[in-house]
Design a protein around this motif. Sequence first.
Motif, PDB file in Angstrom:
ATOM      1  N   GLN A 109     -90.081  -2.951 -42.873  1.00 41.94           N
ATOM      2  CA  GLN A 109     -89.304  -1.746 -43.212  1.00 41.94           C
ATOM      3  C   GLN A 109     -88.084  -1.987 -44.074  1.00 41.94           C
ATOM      4  OE1 GLN A 109     -89.141  -3.365 -40.380  1.00 41.94           O
ATOM      5  NE2 GLN A 109     -87.209  -3.110 -39.290  1.00 41.94           N
ATOM      6  N   LYS A 110     -88.044  -3.135 -44.747  1.00 43.90           N
ATOM      7  CA  LYS A 110     -86.874  -3.397 -45.599  1.00 43.90           C
ATOM      8  C   LYS A 110     -87.360  -3.539 -47.042  1.00 43.90           C
ATOM      9  CE  LYS A 110     -84.342  -4.371 -41.609  1.00 43.90           C
ATOM     10  NZ  LYS A 110     -83.229  -5.001 -40.956  1.00 43.90           N
ATOM     11  N   VAL A 160     -80.006 -13.390 -45.568  1.00 39.03           N
ATOM     12  CA  VAL A 160     -78.959 -12.384 -45.768  1.00 39.03           C
ATOM     13  C   VAL A 160     -78.715 -11.714 -44.425  1.00 39.03           C
ATOM     14  CG1 VAL A 160     -78.367 -10.190 -46.845  1.00 39.03           C
ATOM     15  CG2 VAL A 160     -79.504 -11.980 -48.190  1.00 39.03           C
ATOM     16  N   ILE A 184     -85.574 -11.129 -43.208  1.00 39.64           N
ATOM     17  CA  ILE A 184     -85.975  -9.736 -42.968  1.00 39.64           C
ATOM     18  C   ILE A 184     -85.262  -8.795 -43.940  1.00 39.64           C
ATOM     19  CG2 ILE A 184     -85.910  -7.842 -41.278  1.00 39.64           C
ATOM     20  CD1 ILE A 184     -86.361  -9.948 -39.076  1.00 39.64           C
ATOM     21  N   ALA A 185     -83.972  -9.057 -44.182  1.00 36.40           N
ATOM     22  CA  ALA A 185     -83.205  -8.148 -45.047  1.00 36.40           C
ATOM     23  C   ALA A 185     -83.364  -8.459 -46.527  1.00 36.40           C
ATOM     24  CB  ALA A 185     -81.728  -8.216 -44.681  1.00 36.40           C
ATOM     25  N   THR A 205     -79.968 -17.209 -41.062  1.00 39.69           N
ATOM     26  CA  THR A 205     -80.294 -15.907 -41.644  1.00 39.69           C
ATOM     27  C   THR A 205     -80.054 -15.985 -43.146  1.00 39.69           C
ATOM     28  OG1 THR A 205     -79.402 -14.977 -39.620  1.00 39.69           O
ATOM     29  CG2 THR A 205     -79.870 -13.436 -41.398  1.00 39.69           C
ATOM     30  N   ASP A 237     -84.498 -16.382 -41.407  1.00 36.58           N
ATOM     31  CA  ASP A 237     -84.715 -14.944 -41.237  1.00 36.58           C
ATOM     32  C   ASP A 237     -84.463 -14.277 -42.591  1.00 36.58           C
ATOM     33  OD1 ASP A 237     -84.450 -12.228 -40.851  1.00 36.58           O
ATOM     34  OD2 ASP A 237     -83.109 -12.371 -39.119  1.00 36.58           O
ATOM     35  N   PHE A 264     -76.808 -10.714 -37.010  1.00 37.53           N
ATOM     36  CA  PHE A 264     -78.237 -10.984 -36.895  1.00 37.53           C
ATOM     37  C   PHE A 264     -78.524 -12.446 -36.567  1.00 37.53           C
ATOM     38  CE2 PHE A 264     -78.136  -6.826 -38.634  1.00 37.53           C
ATOM     39  CZ  PHE A 264     -79.199  -6.206 -38.011  1.00 37.53           C
ATOM     40  N   THR A 270     -77.645  -8.820 -42.441  1.00 36.71           N
ATOM     41  CA  THR A 270     -77.579  -7.400 -42.764  1.00 36.71           C
ATOM     42  C   THR A 270     -76.305  -6.741 -42.258  1.00 36.71           C
ATOM     43  OG1 THR A 270     -79.885  -7.623 -42.185  1.00 36.71           O
ATOM     44  CG2 THR A 270     -79.190  -5.476 -42.921  1.00 36.71           C
ATOM     45  N   TRP A 306     -88.816 -12.514 -34.621  1.00 31.27           N
ATOM     46  CA  TRP A 306     -87.888 -13.512 -34.066  1.00 31.27           C
ATOM     47  C   TRP A 306     -88.542 -14.219 -32.886  1.00 31.27           C
ATOM     48  CZ3 TRP A 306     -82.651 -10.409 -33.302  1.00 31.27           C
ATOM     49  CH2 TRP A 306     -81.892 -10.471 -34.479  1.00 31.27           C
ATOM     50  N   ASN A 332     -91.563  -5.095 -34.700  1.00 32.98           N
ATOM     51  CA  ASN A 332     -90.438  -5.042 -35.638  1.00 32.98           C
ATOM     52  C   ASN A 332     -89.873  -6.455 -35.820  1.00 32.98           C
ATOM     53  OD1 ASN A 332     -88.968  -5.494 -33.319  1.00 32.98           O
ATOM     54  ND2 ASN A 332     -88.282  -3.378 -33.121  1.00 32.98           N
ATOM     55  N   GLY A 333     -88.711  -6.542 -36.429  1.00 35.00           N
ATOM     56  CA  GLY A 333     -88.134  -7.852 -36.705  1.00 35.00           C
ATOM     57  C   GLY A 333     -87.836  -8.653 -35.446  1.00 35.00           C
ATOM     58  N   HIS A 334     -87.419  -7.957 -34.395  1.00 36.72           N
ATOM     59  CA  HIS A 334     -87.164  -8.667 -33.136  1.00 36.72           C
ATOM     60  C   HIS A 334     -88.434  -9.356 -32.630  1.00 36.72           C
ATOM     61  CE1 HIS A 334     -83.409  -6.434 -33.145  1.00 36.72           C
ATOM     62  NE2 HIS A 334     -83.007  -7.077 -32.065  1.00 36.72           N
TER      63      HIS A 334
HETATM   64  C1  LIG Z   1     -83.294  -5.620 -39.604  1.00 38.61           C
HETATM   65  C2  LIG Z   1     -83.086  -7.052 -39.325  1.00 38.61           C
HETATM   66  C3  LIG Z   1     -83.502  -7.648 -38.133  1.00 38.61           C
HETATM   67  C4  LIG Z   1     -84.089  -6.869 -36.990  1.00 38.61           C
HETATM   68  O1  LIG Z   1     -85.222  -6.199 -37.335  1.00 38.61           O
HETATM   69  P1  LIG Z   1     -85.767  -5.030 -36.377  1.00 38.61           P
HETATM   70  O2  LIG Z   1     -86.958  -4.543 -37.112  1.00 38.61           O
HETATM   71  O3  LIG Z   1     -84.671  -4.028 -36.266  1.00 38.61           O
HETATM   72  O4  LIG Z   1     -86.097  -5.629 -35.075  1.00 38.61           O
HETATM   73  C5  LIG Z   1     -83.315  -9.010 -37.983  1.00 38.61           C
HETATM   74  N1  LIG Z   1     -82.752  -9.750 -38.945  1.00 38.61           N
HETATM   75  C6  LIG Z   1     -82.315  -9.210 -40.096  1.00 38.61           C
HETATM   76  C7  LIG Z   1     -81.695 -10.085 -41.129  1.00 38.61           C
HETATM   77  C8  LIG Z   1     -82.469  -7.846 -40.316  1.00 38.61           C
HETATM   78  O5  LIG Z   1     -82.043  -7.304 -41.467  1.00 38.61           O
END
Ligand SMILES: *Cc1c(COP(=O)(O)O)cnc(C)c1O
Length: 405
Positions: free
Chosen positions: A204-205, A150, A181-182, A148, A179, A99, A152, A77, A72-74
């Motif tokens: 998943q985003k 955005v 991810i969002a 980051t 980052d 985040f 989240t 990271w 996942n996102g972690h």
């Molecule tokens: C969701 C998110 C994460 C963490 O992702 P996980 O899949 O929950 O580990 C990290 N950074 C941002 C900006 C996110 O939106």
Amino acid sequence: MTDRSSQTPGPSGRTYLAIPGPSVVPDRVLSAMHRPSPNIYAGELVDMMPAMVADLKRVALCSGHVAIYIANGHGAWEASIANMFSRGDRALVAATGRFGLGWADAAARMGVDVEVLDFGRSAPAEPARIAEALDADRDRRIRAVLVTHVDTASGVRNDVAAIRAAIDAAGHPALLAVDAIASLGCDEMRMDEWGIDVLVGASQKGLMLPPGLSFVWLSDKALEASRTAGLATPYWDWKPRTAAAEFYQLFGGTAPTHHLYGLRTALDMIAEEGLEQVWARHRRLARAVWAAFDAWGVEGHPIGLNVRDPAHRGHSVTAARIGDGGGGRLRRWLETEAGVTLGIGLGMALPTEPAYQDFLRVAHMGHVNAHMTLGVLATMDAGMRALAIPHGEGALAAAADALAG
Ligand SMILES: *Cc1c(COP(=O)(O)O)cnc(C)c1O
């Protein structure tokens, strides 16, 4: 298989998870994943990868490299940190919400000496303060600036290009790590043009898949710098993944077979709509959500958006407050009465504090369109009436106008 309707008594019809990840998975993606396990030694799946890697780079507008992780996102990271730093190296983290602090915490726990510039929970990072911190780093111990795109939790969107300009103006060699991810697949993101060296994303985003894949895009400069990064362990090392001679090396082991079929379809869907059109759709839907909150919050009602200036708000998630515990009550009403699950407030108050119940988040991320977002807003409007939460009138008309405009 359990019948979910027997587990969750409540509204009939399709339920809608409007939280900022996992996002809605398109039926086309689900269908693409519904298949027997493919051969992982030869054939279609193996042959799909060169185009997939090219298309993954295209969504980030990256001409460099991309490493894929079953995580996942972690995990992304941790991958980014492992490849940028040696123990005792310094990281400068510009935090604008939960985040940013989470990425900083991961780095600290891995042995990086982390300096956090905390810009609070409702305003963007100030490039000038980043430049100041870099100037003060006379012996050039800072290897990377982490930000980051955005956040989240807060909904804050940072101006990445301006941060790059500040790093350059300071004449500092630090990498810029972002980052996204969002925001990737939702907000405008131009990795090359904005001078990003390391970009992290997750499936998943905005990429519309179930959780389970994450990605690190990297520039040539970041790849070069990683050759001396002492924290890289065999699994997280991005070097074999970005120069894989064998198919399995792309994933550090067995391929995430079904996710790859889903990813193929998700990338096709983004390409069919067009990246700029995807960004424009998210911008329009975000404006509709903001317009509704502005209308609900008139006349001193304790309803409002977390980020004052629209220019500093992300387009995939909106963080808001409905005072007197209205946020929590509205979320529960939407879930039990209307089949809509909104996001909890994250990092704005401790779960034990009464104020925790004031915050909520509305996701408009990935596979969303006007009827979904307007539906959420109309349902929220109905919930406020049902719960007698005082609010301004005209939110739905305002949202419709914002969408049409
Ligand atoms: C969701 C998110 C994460 C963490 O992702 P996980 O899949 O929950 O580990 C990290 N950074 C941002 C900006 C996110 O939106």
